[in-house]
Design an enzyme around this catalytic site. Structure first.
Site, PDB file in Angstrom:
ATOM      1  N   SER A 226       0.836  -1.198   0.000  1.00 31.69           N
ATOM      2  CA  SER A 226       0.000   0.000   0.000  1.00 31.69           C
ATOM      3  C   SER A 226       0.871   1.248   0.000  1.00 31.69           C
ATOM      4  O   SER A 226       2.094   1.174   0.161  1.00 31.69           O
ATOM      5  CB  SER A 226      -0.933   0.011   1.225  1.00 31.69           C
ATOM      6  OG  SER A 226      -0.175   0.079   2.422  1.00 31.69           O
TER       7      SER A 226
ATOM      8  N   ARG B 164       3.890  -7.238   6.385  1.00 34.02           N
ATOM      9  CA  ARG B 164       3.251  -8.049   7.423  1.00 34.02           C
ATOM     10  C   ARG B 164       1.825  -8.470   7.070  1.00 34.02           C
ATOM     11  O   ARG B 164       1.318  -9.438   7.607  1.00 34.02           O
ATOM     12  CB  ARG B 164       3.243  -7.276   8.745  1.00 34.02           C
ATOM     13  CG  ARG B 164       4.620  -7.137   9.363  1.00 34.02           C
ATOM     14  CD  ARG B 164       4.579  -6.450  10.705  1.00 34.02           C
ATOM     15  NE  ARG B 164       4.173  -5.046  10.595  1.00 34.02           N
ATOM     16  CZ  ARG B 164       4.157  -4.196  11.617  1.00 34.02           C
ATOM     17  NH1 ARG B 164       4.499  -4.619  12.823  1.00 34.02           N
ATOM     18  NH2 ARG B 164       3.802  -2.941  11.432  1.00 34.02           N
TER      19      ARG B 164
ATOM     20  N   ASP C 242       8.043  -9.841   8.670  1.00 32.84           N
ATOM     21  CA  ASP C 242       8.145  -8.735   9.617  1.00 32.84           C
ATOM     22  C   ASP C 242       9.604  -8.288   9.642  1.00 32.84           C
ATOM     23  O   ASP C 242      10.478  -9.018  10.125  1.00 32.84           O
ATOM     24  CB  ASP C 242       7.698  -9.195  11.005  1.00 32.84           C
ATOM     25  CG  ASP C 242       7.680  -8.075  12.036  1.00 32.84           C
ATOM     26  OD1 ASP C 242       8.345  -7.051  11.820  1.00 32.84           O
ATOM     27  OD2 ASP C 242       7.005  -8.244  13.068  1.00 32.84           O
ATOM     28  N   VAL C 243       9.879  -7.095   9.135  1.00 35.82           N
ATOM     29  CA  VAL C 243      11.266  -6.663   8.978  1.00 35.82           C
ATOM     30  C   VAL C 243      11.966  -6.411  10.307  1.00 35.82           C
ATOM     31  O   VAL C 243      13.197  -6.276  10.329  1.00 35.82           O
ATOM     32  CB  VAL C 243      11.374  -5.405   8.096  1.00 35.82           C
ATOM     33  CG1 VAL C 243      10.875  -5.688   6.691  1.00 35.82           C
ATOM     34  CG2 VAL C 243      10.648  -4.221   8.718  1.00 35.82           C
TER      35      VAL C 243
ATOM     36  N   ASN D 268      11.381   0.193   2.390  1.00 33.29           N
ATOM     37  CA  ASN D 268      10.300   1.164   2.511  1.00 33.29           C
ATOM     38  C   ASN D 268       9.451   0.975   3.767  1.00 33.29           C
ATOM     39  O   ASN D 268       8.806   1.922   4.214  1.00 33.29           O
ATOM     40  CB  ASN D 268       9.407   1.073   1.262  1.00 33.29           C
ATOM     41  CG  ASN D 268       8.093   1.797   1.437  1.00 33.29           C
ATOM     42  OD1 ASN D 268       8.048   3.021   1.492  1.00 33.29           O
ATOM     43  ND2 ASN D 268       7.006   1.037   1.550  1.00 33.29           N
TER      44      ASN D 268
ATOM     45  N   TYR E  44      10.449   8.836  16.116  1.00 32.01           N
ATOM     46  CA  TYR E  44      10.388   8.679  14.663  1.00 32.01           C
ATOM     47  C   TYR E  44      11.502   9.475  13.982  1.00 32.01           C
ATOM     48  O   TYR E  44      12.183   8.978  13.083  1.00 32.01           O
ATOM     49  CB  TYR E  44       9.018   9.137  14.166  1.00 32.01           C
ATOM     50  CG  TYR E  44       8.819   9.053  12.679  1.00 32.01           C
ATOM     51  CD1 TYR E  44       8.566   7.837  12.056  1.00 32.01           C
ATOM     52  CD2 TYR E  44       8.856  10.204  11.879  1.00 32.01           C
ATOM     53  CE1 TYR E  44       8.367   7.763  10.678  1.00 32.01           C
ATOM     54  CE2 TYR E  44       8.659  10.141  10.507  1.00 32.01           C
ATOM     55  CZ  TYR E  44       8.415   8.915   9.911  1.00 32.01           C
ATOM     56  OH  TYR E  44       8.219   8.843   8.553  1.00 32.01           O
TER      57      TYR E  44
ATOM     58  N   LYS F  12      14.541   7.964  11.659  1.00 35.75           N
ATOM     59  CA  LYS F  12      14.761   8.353  10.269  1.00 35.75           C
ATOM     60  C   LYS F  12      16.124   9.022  10.076  1.00 35.75           C
ATOM     61  O   LYS F  12      16.751   8.867   9.023  1.00 35.75           O
ATOM     62  CB  LYS F  12      13.633   9.263   9.787  1.00 35.75           C
ATOM     63  CG  LYS F  12      12.298   8.546   9.633  1.00 35.75           C
ATOM     64  CD  LYS F  12      12.369   7.403   8.624  1.00 35.75           C
ATOM     65  CE  LYS F  12      11.011   6.803   8.342  1.00 35.75           C
ATOM     66  NZ  LYS F  12      11.064   5.703   7.339  1.00 35.75           N
TER      67      LYS F  12
ATOM     68  N   THR G   8      -0.863   9.172   2.025  1.00 35.91           N
ATOM     69  CA  THR G   8      -0.762   7.732   2.266  1.00 35.91           C
ATOM     70  C   THR G   8      -1.649   7.341   3.448  1.00 35.91           C
ATOM     71  O   THR G   8      -2.128   8.203   4.191  1.00 35.91           O
ATOM     72  CB  THR G   8       0.682   7.325   2.613  1.00 35.91           C
ATOM     73  OG1 THR G   8       1.043   7.945   3.867  1.00 35.91           O
ATOM     74  CG2 THR G   8       1.659   7.732   1.529  1.00 35.91           C
TER      75      THR G   8
END
Length: 253
Positions: free
Chosen positions: A16, A38, A59-60, A86, A151, A155, A186
């Site tokens: 997505s 996932r 699941d990364v 991503n 977050y 990043k 998104t």
């Protein structure tokens, strides 16, 4: 001839949003796709829309999941030439209220997940010149934002990881770059809008407009704009673009 004909791209978070847009852009250039994430249903739905794509549930945040993901991708389409890290998520909290679980979740998905993805695929992508690694970071990897400290830290870590790998792998002919979108249309942004509505009582339209103000051109970025930047970085003609954090945000960061 399609620019990526004969290439195999792995896209995490490929079911997505930005990941799906990237999958479509790379497929349009002839790449075979392994779409990982996932949630099985959106991955399979996206894979059915593309001419040569496979859905892989993984699941990364888990090293062994990423190794299994790489093995399944290799089995489906051969060695991996392009890695798009991503998968990510965002959650907000005032700094004073960030607990260990919040911190670990943000670091785990956004930074450790990116590392796990690349680590599991490194032998494939560096086996010959022309390999491509692209991290989907954020403008939060280039500057600070309030109420998303974990977050932002994650990043920034992704951008630092990219810069280190770009130097280490340059001699192998593998490029490593990061794309840093501003606020983008998104499902992740929809969650941020819901959070603003809940905390401020603003309408959805007003909440979206408030987020769009952070982009210098005053509108939300589209996933397709991010995807086209990724496709450019994956093209053979981009062999000398390496170690760059490219902001897609309508102006300077």
């Amino acid at each position: 001839m399609a620019l990526l004909a004969g290439k195999h791209a792995l896209v995490t978070g490929g079911g997505s949003g930005i990941g799906a847009a990237i999958a479509r852009a790379l497929a349009a250039e002839g790449a075979a796709l392994s779409l990982a994430g996932r949630r099985k249903q959106p991955l399979e739905a996206m894979a059915k829309q593309l001419p040569n794509a496979t859905a892989i549930v993984a699941d990364v945040t888990h090293e062994f999941d990423c190794q299994a993901m790489a093995d399944l991708a290799h089995s489906a389409h051969g060695p991996i030439d392009i890695v798009i890290a991503n998968a990510g998520m965002a959650a907000s909290s005032p700094a004073a209220k960030i607990d260990a679980a919040h911190w670990q979740q943000m670091i785990g998905v956004n930074l450790t997940g990116a590392f796990n993805t690349v680590h599991a695929t490194l032998a494939d992508v560096t086996r010959q010149p022309g390999g491509r690694i692209v991290f989907i970071a954020s403008t939060a990897g280039l500057k600070g934002y309030p109420y998303v400290a974990a977050y932002v830290a994650a990043k920034h870590g992704v951008v630092g990881l990219m810069r280190a790998l770009s130097i280490e792998l340059a001699g192998k002919g593998t490029t490593v770059n990061a794309v840093c979108p501003g606020f983008t249309e998104t499902p992740l942004l929809a969650g941020a809008v819901d959070n603003i509505i809940a905390k401020t009582g603003r309408s959805a339209e007003a909440s979206r407009a408030e987020l769009a103000k952070d982009n210098p051109h005053g509108r939300l970025i589209t996933p397709e704009e991010v995807a086209q930047t990724v496709a450019f970085l994956c093209a053979p003609s981009s062999a000398s673009v390496n170690g760059q954090a490219i902001a897609v945000t309508g102006g300077p960061v």
